[in-house]
Design a protein around this motif. Sequence first.
Motif, PDB file in Angstrom:
ATOM      1  N   GLY A  81       0.816  -1.214   0.000  1.00 35.06           N
ATOM      2  CA  GLY A  81       0.000   0.000   0.000  1.00 35.06           C
ATOM      3  C   GLY A  81       0.846   1.258   0.000  1.00 35.06           C
ATOM      4  O   GLY A  81       0.505   2.259  -0.639  1.00 35.06           O
ATOM      5  N   LEU A  82       1.988   1.191   0.724  1.00 37.25           N
ATOM      6  CA  LEU A  82       2.878   2.348   0.803  1.00 37.25           C
ATOM      7  C   LEU A  82       3.628   2.556  -0.508  1.00 37.25           C
ATOM      8  O   LEU A  82       3.612   3.654  -1.087  1.00 37.25           O
ATOM      9  N   LEU A  83       4.290   1.481  -1.004  1.00 39.09           N
ATOM     10  CA  LEU A  83       5.119   1.592  -2.203  1.00 39.09           C
ATOM     11  C   LEU A  83       4.300   1.656  -3.488  1.00 39.09           C
ATOM     12  O   LEU A  83       4.710   2.299  -4.459  1.00 39.09           O
ATOM     13  N   GLY A  84       3.139   0.973  -3.500  1.00 43.72           N
ATOM     14  CA  GLY A  84       2.386   0.850  -4.735  1.00 43.72           C
ATOM     15  C   GLY A  84       1.305   1.889  -4.936  1.00 43.72           C
ATOM     16  O   GLY A  84       0.869   2.124  -6.074  1.00 43.72           O
ATOM     17  N   ILE A  85       0.868   2.544  -3.836  1.00 44.58           N
ATOM     18  CA  ILE A  85      -0.227   3.505  -3.978  1.00 44.58           C
ATOM     19  C   ILE A  85       0.104   4.847  -3.319  1.00 44.58           C
ATOM     20  O   ILE A  85       0.158   5.879  -3.988  1.00 44.58           O
ATOM     21  N   ALA A  86       0.345   4.837  -2.002  1.00 41.70           N
ATOM     22  CA  ALA A  86       0.477   6.090  -1.262  1.00 41.70           C
ATOM     23  C   ALA A  86       1.661   6.937  -1.740  1.00 41.70           C
ATOM     24  O   ALA A  86       1.486   8.099  -2.136  1.00 41.70           O
ATOM     25  N   LEU A  87       2.877   6.389  -1.715  1.00 45.64           N
ATOM     26  CA  LEU A  87       4.061   7.172  -2.086  1.00 45.64           C
ATOM     27  C   LEU A  87       4.089   7.574  -3.560  1.00 45.64           C
ATOM     28  O   LEU A  87       4.346   8.742  -3.872  1.00 45.64           O
ATOM     29  N   PRO A  88       3.836   6.639  -4.504  1.00 48.64           N
ATOM     30  CA  PRO A  88       3.865   7.082  -5.910  1.00 48.64           C
ATOM     31  C   PRO A  88       2.780   8.108  -6.231  1.00 48.64           C
ATOM     32  O   PRO A  88       3.009   9.021  -7.027  1.00 48.64           O
ATOM     33  N   ASN A  89       1.612   7.990  -5.595  1.00 50.30           N
ATOM     34  CA  ASN A  89       0.569   8.983  -5.822  1.00 50.30           C
ATOM     35  C   ASN A  89       1.005  10.357  -5.326  1.00 50.30           C
ATOM     36  O   ASN A  89       0.814  11.378  -5.995  1.00 50.30           O
ATOM     37  N   LEU A  90       1.604  10.398  -4.123  1.00 50.37           N
ATOM     38  CA  LEU A  90       2.027  11.680  -3.565  1.00 50.37           C
ATOM     39  C   LEU A  90       3.117  12.325  -4.419  1.00 50.37           C
ATOM     40  O   LEU A  90       3.048  13.517  -4.733  1.00 50.37           O
ATOM     41  N   THR A  91       4.130  11.548  -4.806  1.00 48.79           N
ATOM     42  CA  THR A  91       5.206  12.127  -5.620  1.00 48.79           C
ATOM     43  C   THR A  91       4.689  12.562  -6.984  1.00 48.79           C
ATOM     44  O   THR A  91       5.113  13.590  -7.524  1.00 48.79           O
ATOM     45  N   MET A  92       3.735  11.809  -7.521  1.00 55.18           N
ATOM     46  CA  MET A  92       3.172  12.167  -8.826  1.00 55.18           C
ATOM     47  C   MET A  92       2.311  13.424  -8.719  1.00 55.18           C
ATOM     48  O   MET A  92       2.384  14.309  -9.573  1.00 55.18           O
ATOM     49  N   TYR A  93       1.502  13.527  -7.639  1.00 52.23           N
ATOM     50  CA  TYR A  93       0.646  14.696  -7.479  1.00 52.23           C
ATOM     51  C   TYR A  93       1.462  15.965  -7.249  1.00 52.23           C
ATOM     52  O   TYR A  93       1.166  17.026  -7.796  1.00 52.23           O
ATOM     53  N   PHE A  94       2.516  15.879  -6.411  1.00 53.05           N
ATOM     54  CA  PHE A  94       3.359  17.046  -6.189  1.00 53.05           C
ATOM     55  C   PHE A  94       4.075  17.448  -7.474  1.00 53.05           C
ATOM     56  O   PHE A  94       4.210  18.641  -7.771  1.00 53.05           O
ATOM     57  N   SER A  95       4.534  16.473  -8.230  1.00 59.79           N
ATOM     58  CA  SER A  95       5.247  16.766  -9.476  1.00 59.79           C
ATOM     59  C   SER A  95       4.311  17.339 -10.533  1.00 59.79           C
ATOM     60  O   SER A  95       4.724  18.165 -11.350  1.00 59.79           O
ATOM     61  N   ALA A  96       3.049  16.892 -10.502  1.00 55.65           N
ATOM     62  CA  ALA A  96       2.101  17.262 -11.558  1.00 55.65           C
ATOM     63  C   ALA A  96       1.893  18.764 -11.659  1.00 55.65           C
ATOM     64  O   ALA A  96       1.599  19.282 -12.736  1.00 55.65           O
ATOM     65  N   SER A  97       2.060  19.477 -10.521  1.00 54.52           N
ATOM     66  CA  SER A  97       1.850  20.924 -10.549  1.00 54.52           C
ATOM     67  C   SER A  97       3.085  21.665 -11.067  1.00 54.52           C
ATOM     68  O   SER A  97       3.041  22.875 -11.270  1.00 54.52           O
ATOM     69  N   LYS A 157      14.956  19.883 -11.622  1.00 51.71           N
ATOM     70  CA  LYS A 157      14.838  19.431 -10.231  1.00 51.71           C
ATOM     71  C   LYS A 157      13.535  18.667 -10.019  1.00 51.71           C
ATOM     72  O   LYS A 157      13.520  17.621  -9.365  1.00 51.71           O
ATOM     73  N   TRP A 158      12.465  19.198 -10.584  1.00 49.04           N
ATOM     74  CA  TRP A 158      11.175  18.515 -10.420  1.00 49.04           C
ATOM     75  C   TRP A 158      11.108  17.255 -11.276  1.00 49.04           C
ATOM     76  O   TRP A 158      10.443  16.284 -10.916  1.00 49.04           O
ATOM     77  N   MET A 159      11.802  17.268 -12.403  1.00 51.54           N
ATOM     78  CA  MET A 159      11.864  16.048 -13.210  1.00 51.54           C
ATOM     79  C   MET A 159      12.581  14.941 -12.438  1.00 51.54           C
ATOM     80  O   MET A 159      12.144  13.788 -12.439  1.00 51.54           O
ATOM     81  N   LEU A 160      13.673  15.303 -11.755  1.00 46.04           N
ATOM     82  CA  LEU A 160      14.394  14.315 -10.951  1.00 46.04           C
ATOM     83  C   LEU A 160      13.536  13.830  -9.785  1.00 46.04           C
ATOM     84  O   LEU A 160      13.518  12.639  -9.461  1.00 46.04           O
ATOM     85  N   PHE A 161      12.809  14.762  -9.154  1.00 47.26           N
ATOM     86  CA  PHE A 161      11.937  14.369  -8.042  1.00 47.26           C
ATOM     87  C   PHE A 161      10.849  13.406  -8.521  1.00 47.26           C
ATOM     88  O   PHE A 161      10.509  12.441  -7.827  1.00 47.26           O
ATOM     89  N   SER A 162      10.312  13.655  -9.710  1.00 42.36           N
ATOM     90  CA  SER A 162       9.232  12.809 -10.222  1.00 42.36           C
ATOM     91  C   SER A 162       9.709  11.396 -10.533  1.00 42.36           C
ATOM     92  O   SER A 162       8.897  10.483 -10.673  1.00 42.36           O
ATOM     93  N   LEU A 163      11.041  11.192 -10.626  1.00 44.06           N
ATOM     94  CA  LEU A 163      11.570   9.842 -10.846  1.00 44.06           C
ATOM     95  C   LEU A 163      11.299   8.914  -9.667  1.00 44.06           C
ATOM     96  O   LEU A 163      11.379   7.690  -9.813  1.00 44.06           O
ATOM     97  N   PHE A 164      10.973   9.500  -8.510  1.00 42.38           N
ATOM     98  CA  PHE A 164      10.602   8.654  -7.373  1.00 42.38           C
ATOM     99  C   PHE A 164       9.347   7.832  -7.685  1.00 42.38           C
ATOM    100  O   PHE A 164       9.192   6.722  -7.178  1.00 42.38           O
ATOM    101  N   THR A 165       8.466   8.375  -8.521  1.00 41.75           N
ATOM    102  CA  THR A 165       7.221   7.662  -8.828  1.00 41.75           C
ATOM    103  C   THR A 165       7.483   6.314  -9.502  1.00 41.75           C
ATOM    104  O   THR A 165       7.042   5.279  -9.002  1.00 41.75           O
TER     105      THR A 165
END
Length: 301
Positions: A81-97, A157-165
Amino acid sequence: MISSLNKNSLYAILLLFCLGFTWGTSFSIAKFAMESGITPLGYSFWQSLGPAIIVLIFALIQNRKLPPLNSKHIVFYFICGLLGIALPNLTMYFSASHVPSGILGLIVNTSPIITYILSLLFLIEKFSWQRSSGILLGFLGIFILFFPKLSNYSEYKWMLFSLFTPFFLASCTIYMVKYRPSKTSSIELSSGMLFASTLLILPLVIFSNAFHPISFPLNTPDLFIIIEIILSSIGYILFFELLRIAGPVFYSLVGCIVALAGLFWGYIIFNENIKPIEWLSVLLILSAIILVTKKKINDQS
């Protein structure tokens, strides 16, 4: 007569296309929902809780008992739940803006490469030139689709951060394959993972005051949420089943099908013509699937 291996391969390809088009459609619906004013966290909460309830009902109908709740299963549920949903969703949502959607789509679809590398490191896969070529062809097809979006963007910087997803998604895939509890169905694991992700997301929703109530009669944004709950429920069951029979590398190609789904819905809904260069991308993606599929797909219990 079709051999057992070919039947397994065809079944895996069918699951891959169904899952890819389900998720591809989900992304389109999510875009409409965000444009209707639903917060990403509020939307994410319903996409965990709603499918969790529906999948649990199906699990109860199928097995007439609750999914296993021993310590081993609970740890599995929460890590997934953490690796597959919560964390990738958060990193993707923050990056999306900060990152344009086309570039974000390209970055998220680096997941097949990361998954393959992790599969080799954790000895889940043996190195294969055929599979390596397939993964690279698939990524090349994705790159061709999204390359026009790259020309006027420099927020690296945000492109690199979005790689966490894609890294979180790939890590979850490897964990699921390596530590999947035995004698537990895909539908039971899906239910447990979704309830775990709901519990992880709930505090963030409460503290950020991002909860979105669903009221009846349904307005358009709420209807989007309900449709997405149904699609997500189907998608998570397909997700675990595909991992079970085909492994992480083959599953990782789902991003390629998601990209094709984007082309399909752009043509159907927005009357967008498919350009010759995009047909080349489709050809590369289909070639990638054939190359990766030719390797034996194990029919695991």
